[in-house]
Design an enzyme around this catalytic site. Structure first.
Site, PDB file in Angstrom:
ATOM      1  N   ASP A   1      -9.104  -4.827  -6.101  1.00  0.00           N
ATOM      2  CA  ASP A   1      -8.601  -3.608  -5.460  1.00  0.00           C
ATOM      3  C   ASP A   1      -9.057  -2.392  -6.268  1.00  0.00           C
ATOM      4  OD1 ASP A   1      -7.138  -1.540  -4.297  1.00  0.00           O
ATOM      5  OD2 ASP A   1      -5.289  -2.709  -4.152  1.00  0.00           O
TER       6      ASP A   1
ATOM      7  N   HIS B   1      -8.268  -4.188  -1.573  1.00  0.00           N
ATOM      8  CA  HIS B   1      -6.943  -3.632  -1.286  1.00  0.00           C
ATOM      9  C   HIS B   1      -6.314  -4.268  -0.053  1.00  0.00           C
ATOM     10  CE1 HIS B   1      -3.695  -0.750  -1.305  1.00  0.00           C
ATOM     11  NE2 HIS B   1      -3.978  -0.391  -0.071  1.00  0.00           N
TER      12      HIS B   1
ATOM     13  N   SER C   1       0.845  -1.197   0.000  1.00  0.00           N
ATOM     14  CA  SER C   1       0.000   0.000   0.000  1.00  0.00           C
ATOM     15  C   SER C   1       0.882   1.250   0.000  1.00  0.00           C
ATOM     16  CB  SER C   1      -0.963  -0.039   1.190  1.00  0.00           C
ATOM     17  OG  SER C   1      -1.895   1.008   1.125  1.00  0.00           O
TER      18      SER C   1
END
Length: 374
Positions: A319, A352, A149
């Site tokens: 995601d 995600h 991330s």
């Protein structure tokens, strides 16, 4: 304002006058980190983990802090990032409130919290602080830098700015820059915090602060961290009990998904500083790997100039925050530079956050990659 520092945290001091990329400098600043597993005699088995926006350095349990870490299923003895083989260093990001210097920290020049006098933060600053930490620990070259991330952004910045520091790279749901959808979501999150009367232009003290804004910001974020597919399977249209609905009053939460968002938002607001949230969120939006640095070619050019030998790039098909196309971009750019790249799209409903919660799918490729690197 509060900092939330795990008990096993250790600290590396940054050099006085630590220059920030967008202006200003820090004095008396520090970086919090934790280590897992032993450094070998050759000092060549170190793996650096760079985190997303909210985690601390406590990636896994340790003898002096047996509390499960935020990546407990991934890091540890016999786990995908096997601490029987690797010396894992997890760094808390500069600008956070989990031990590294940030807006909630005391400015040694004034004796008061920095608040909004903290210099503008960039992903490059986070990367430079992490690189300093690694070198201060006596490690000249990492076996691997792992970024997920926001940590994926930080890892790419580190590889671009400190090209000799890492031999290989694992990118999990990372990005070379933020896309408009992600920027829009984080803009709304920041607006929710800044619009809360309790924010007081960043001058709140311990206590409530902009709590309502933080709750809304976190709920918005959580909606993007998972997928609609998961929400449907997990909650459907299940309603909370009559008594709980009555306690909430008219227009209060009625569905289990609302209760879930509220519970996790409350927990997050209890342990994260709002100003740190603003700084880190803004840094993510501002980051663009193609900005600055010599050589030109934008982000693809920057990726092609990185000197990693191997890379594993993974992302979830579901995601919506860092979509799979961004993982493909990273893989293609590193491959163009001569790296041996494995690109692995993952079929998972977890969106995600899959790298955190779907270790069944993310763990084995990570373990396989590190076994090749060893």
């Amino acid at each position: 304002m509060r900092e939330f520092i795990p008990p096993a945290s250790r600290f590396i001091e940054l050099p006085d006058g630590f220059a920030m990329r967008r202006g200003g400098a820090l004095y008396g600043a520090r970086i919090a980190y934790e280590t897992f597993g032993s450094l070998n005699a050759a000092r060549d088995n170190a793996v650096l983990v760079l985190t997303g926006l909210s985690p601390d350095a406590h990636a896994a349990s340790r003898p002096d802090d047996p509390t499960p870490g935020w990546w407990e299923a991934m890091v540890g003895p016999g786990k995908p990032v096997d601490t029987d083989l690797w010396h894992v260093i997890c760094v808390n990001s500069l600008g956070s409130c989990k031990g590294s210097t940030g807006p909630a920290s005391t400015d040694p020049r004034t004796g008061e919290p920095y608040r909004l006098s903290f210099p503008e933060l960039s992903i490059e600053d986070i990367a430079d602080a992490a690189a300093h930490t690694v070198r201060a620990l006596g490690i000249s070259r990492l076996a691997c830098v792992v970024g997920a991330s926001m940590g994926g952004m930080s890892a790419l910045a580190l590889l671009a700015r400190h090209p000799e520091l890492a031999r290989t790279h694992i990118s999990l749901s990372g990005a070379v820059h933020a896309l408009p959808f992600s920027i829009a979501v984080r803009s709304l999150q920041r607006e929710a915090i800044r619009s809360d009367p309790g924010w007081l232009q960043g001058h709140y003290d311990e206590g409530e602060g902009p709590r309502r804004g933080m709750l809304t910001a976190r709920k918005l974020g959580m909606m993007t961290y998972r997928s609609a597919q998961e929400w449907d399977c997990r909650f459907g249209r299940t309603r909370i009990g009559e008594r709980r609905r009555a306690d909430q009053g008219r227009f209060g939460p009625e569905f289990e998904v609302e209760s879930y968002l509220d519970f996790h938002a409350q927990r997050f607001a209890d342990r994260f500083d709002p100003n740190s949230y603003l700084y880190l969120s803004h840094a993510m939006d501002q980051f663009d790997l193609g900005d600055g640095g010599g050589g030109g070619g934008g982000a693809p050019g920057a990726l092609s100039r990185m000197r990693v030998e191997r890379a594993l790039v993974m992302g979830a098909r579901t995601d919506i925050l860092f979509p799979l196309s961004q993982q493909q971009e990273i893989a293609d750019g590193l491959s163009a530079g001569g790296a041996d790249v494995s690109f692995l799209p993952v079929d998972t409903p977890a969106g995600h956050d899959a790298f955190l919660v779907d270790i069944e799918r993310f763990g084995p490729p990570v373990a396989k990659f590190l076994a090749i690197v060893a």
